[in-house]
Design a protein around this motif. Sequence first.
Motif, PDB file in Angstrom:
ATOM      1  N   ALA A  15      40.933   5.677 -14.716  1.00 38.02           N
ATOM      2  CA  ALA A  15      41.242   5.402 -16.117  1.00 38.02           C
ATOM      3  C   ALA A  15      41.065   6.657 -16.965  1.00 38.02           C
ATOM      4  CB  ALA A  15      40.339   4.282 -16.645  1.00 38.02           C
ATOM      5  N   LEU A  16      39.999   7.399 -16.711  1.00 41.18           N
ATOM      6  CA  LEU A  16      39.773   8.631 -17.457  1.00 41.18           C
ATOM      7  C   LEU A  16      40.863   9.663 -17.172  1.00 41.18           C
ATOM      8  CD1 LEU A  16      35.914   8.871 -17.044  1.00 41.18           C
ATOM      9  CD2 LEU A  16      37.143   8.637 -19.215  1.00 41.18           C
ATOM     10  N   SER A  17      41.243   9.788 -15.906  1.00 45.53           N
ATOM     11  CA  SER A  17      42.304  10.730 -15.549  1.00 45.53           C
ATOM     12  C   SER A  17      43.630  10.332 -16.190  1.00 45.53           C
ATOM     13  CB  SER A  17      42.468  10.810 -14.036  1.00 45.53           C
ATOM     14  OG  SER A  17      41.391  11.487 -13.463  1.00 45.53           O
ATOM     15  N   ASN A  18      43.931   9.043 -16.159  1.00 47.19           N
ATOM     16  CA  ASN A  18      45.173   8.568 -16.774  1.00 47.19           C
ATOM     17  C   ASN A  18      45.170   8.794 -18.277  1.00 47.19           C
ATOM     18  OD1 ASN A  18      46.230   7.765 -14.317  1.00 47.19           O
ATOM     19  ND2 ASN A  18      45.510   5.661 -14.527  1.00 47.19           N
ATOM     20  N   PHE A  19      44.022   8.583 -18.893  1.00 45.12           N
ATOM     21  CA  PHE A  19      43.895   8.816 -20.331  1.00 45.12           C
ATOM     22  C   PHE A  19      44.085  10.305 -20.616  1.00 45.12           C
ATOM     23  CE2 PHE A  19      41.109   7.533 -24.222  1.00 45.12           C
ATOM     24  CZ  PHE A  19      42.189   7.736 -25.056  1.00 45.12           C
TER      25      PHE A  19
END
Length: 138
Positions: A15-19
């Motif tokens: 999720a952090l990488s996608n954000f």
Amino acid sequence: KLEAGLGIESNDVDALSNFGDTLHQWATLTAPTDWQRAQQLWSGSFQKYEQALGLAETPSDRVDSLSNWSFALGVCAETAKKVGDMATAATLYDASAERLKAILEINSSDCDGYVACAEALKNASECREGGAIGGYEA
């Protein structure tokens, strides 16, 4: 709403990488018309990649986080170079090379990683040597 999410903490590496990827893309789209705003967005993306890296438990997750971060730094550096901010471009290229070196520490058999790292270092050097371009001193 996306900007408000910059403050959201997550324990999910993906999720952090996608954000981070989303902020990076937004910055890329914003840069041609608002360089200052794009820099803020890239800064947010770099923070998300750093958070993802801190939570990464596997070598694969670490490499993914570092790769995304390095790529975003490189795009930001290219944009800084285009607007004549050579000092910022050099710093960003150096930061990209550092992330690539960290990838190579994890996976030393990645031949493309060595080439990309050398290219980032070469670009940083060229930006430092570029002097005054577009009215900015390097």
